[in-house]
Design an enzyme around this catalytic site. Sequence first.
Site, short mmCIF file in Angstrom:
data_model
loop_
_atom_site.label_atom_id
_atom_site.label_comp_id
_atom_site.label_asym_id
_atom_site.label_seq_id
_atom_site.Cartn_x
_atom_site.Cartn_y
_atom_site.Cartn_z
N THR A 99 0.86 -1.18 0.00
CA THR A 99 0.00 0.00 0.00
C THR A 99 0.90 1.24 0.00
O THR A 99 2.13 1.13 -0.02
CB THR A 99 -0.93 0.00 1.23
OG1 THR A 99 -0.15 0.03 2.42
CG2 THR A 99 -1.82 -1.25 1.25
N LYS A 128 8.00 1.58 2.91
CA LYS A 128 9.01 2.14 3.83
C LYS A 128 8.41 2.50 5.19
O LYS A 128 9.11 2.47 6.20
CB LYS A 128 9.60 3.43 3.22
CG LYS A 128 10.44 3.20 2.00
CD LYS A 128 10.57 4.46 1.17
CE LYS A 128 9.36 4.64 0.29
NZ LYS A 128 9.51 5.45 -0.88
N VAL A 155 14.00 -0.49 0.20
CA VAL A 155 15.15 0.34 -0.19
C VAL A 155 15.68 -0.18 -1.53
O VAL A 155 15.97 -1.37 -1.67
CB VAL A 155 16.28 0.26 0.87
CG1 VAL A 155 17.48 1.11 0.46
CG2 VAL A 155 15.78 0.69 2.24
N LYS A 227 14.69 5.73 4.19
CA LYS A 227 15.57 4.63 3.73
C LYS A 227 16.84 4.57 4.57
O LYS A 227 17.35 3.47 4.87
CB LYS A 227 15.88 4.79 2.24
CG LYS A 227 14.64 4.60 1.36
CD LYS A 227 14.85 5.10 -0.05
CE LYS A 227 13.62 4.85 -0.93
NZ LYS A 227 13.64 5.56 -2.21
#
Length: 346
Positions: A99, A128, A155, A227
């Site tokens: 999502t 993330k 990432v 990240k």
Amino acid sequence: MTEYKIALVGFGGVNRGFAQLVADHNAEWKVALGFSVRIVGVTDLFLGSIVDKDGLDAKQLVALPTEKGAFAQLPGGNAEAFNETVIKHSGADIIAEATFTNPVDGEPATTFCRWALESGIHVVTTNKGPVALHGAELKALARRNNVAFEYEGAVMSGTPVIRLARQALAGSNILGFEGILNGTSNYVLTQMKNGLTFNEAVTQAQQLGYAEADPSADVEGFDVRLKVVILANELLDARLNVSDVTCSGISNITAQDIAQATADGASWKLIGCAERDVQGSVRASVEARLLPGTHPLAGIGGAINAVSFHSELLGAVTVSGPGAGRIETAFALLSDIVAIHTVYGK
Ligand code: HSE
């Protein structure tokens, strides 16, 4: 032959890309990877949901129009997104969560991951938000329930970074890393070097599908900051929160700055980095840096990402590859399933 029953949570570009991979490659995975995949459910806040324990037709899923409530057009489908039903009760062994990234609280994706892990279902995600904001909690929850929580695609999409460092570089003593971790900003800097204005380059990146819905997340460094948190916590055993990472972007870099750098044989890059100091604490930042032409990241152009690990035993080890894209990110989900199969599938 192992067959994994997968439920797809979120059906935007990435999980649609995964359905495409299933449609095109499931038969060859049996031979090459030792397992096949059956999609038993899909749920999406915009498109609705569908469950079929006997397996959904991946080609039919790929062809679904992007219209509100579109799953109601398929036999047994519903215009409403029954997320909890699909996650907990579709019979899935693995949830593929893709999502949207919510950088504030990681929701609703974090709740979706918790529901699956608490129910003893593996989670693979490219998101993330849950990993950067709630990674330690979700990893602990997975361990308690003896299932996997894998997130290679969070990432650099399918380019191996997390598992490369965790497995292939295990024992090399990683001291830090620096990376070009946002394709949009690197594309913008590259195109400015080619003569485009900042705004023209951002518009192109949006048209090419690299940029986030709000491209300020790309050019102001917020996407890279998530990240950096993920990589620092994973590779340096740090416990960073997003607010621990200083952050600035590329929006202040002018055409003159770029021209001067080019004349000097240098390049401006948006660099996310983290390093462990001698006391053992980890410092992390995101900022535009002027790299000399000899730097391992200086030649990385366009939307390509790269990360250079600094390790005690090997010095700099650099990997580069795509950092975005629907098929490239969908591949990361496959690589997570391969990792699950290696541990749980024998
Ligand atoms: N908007 C991101 C990028 C996508 O440009 O790299 C991948 O996180």
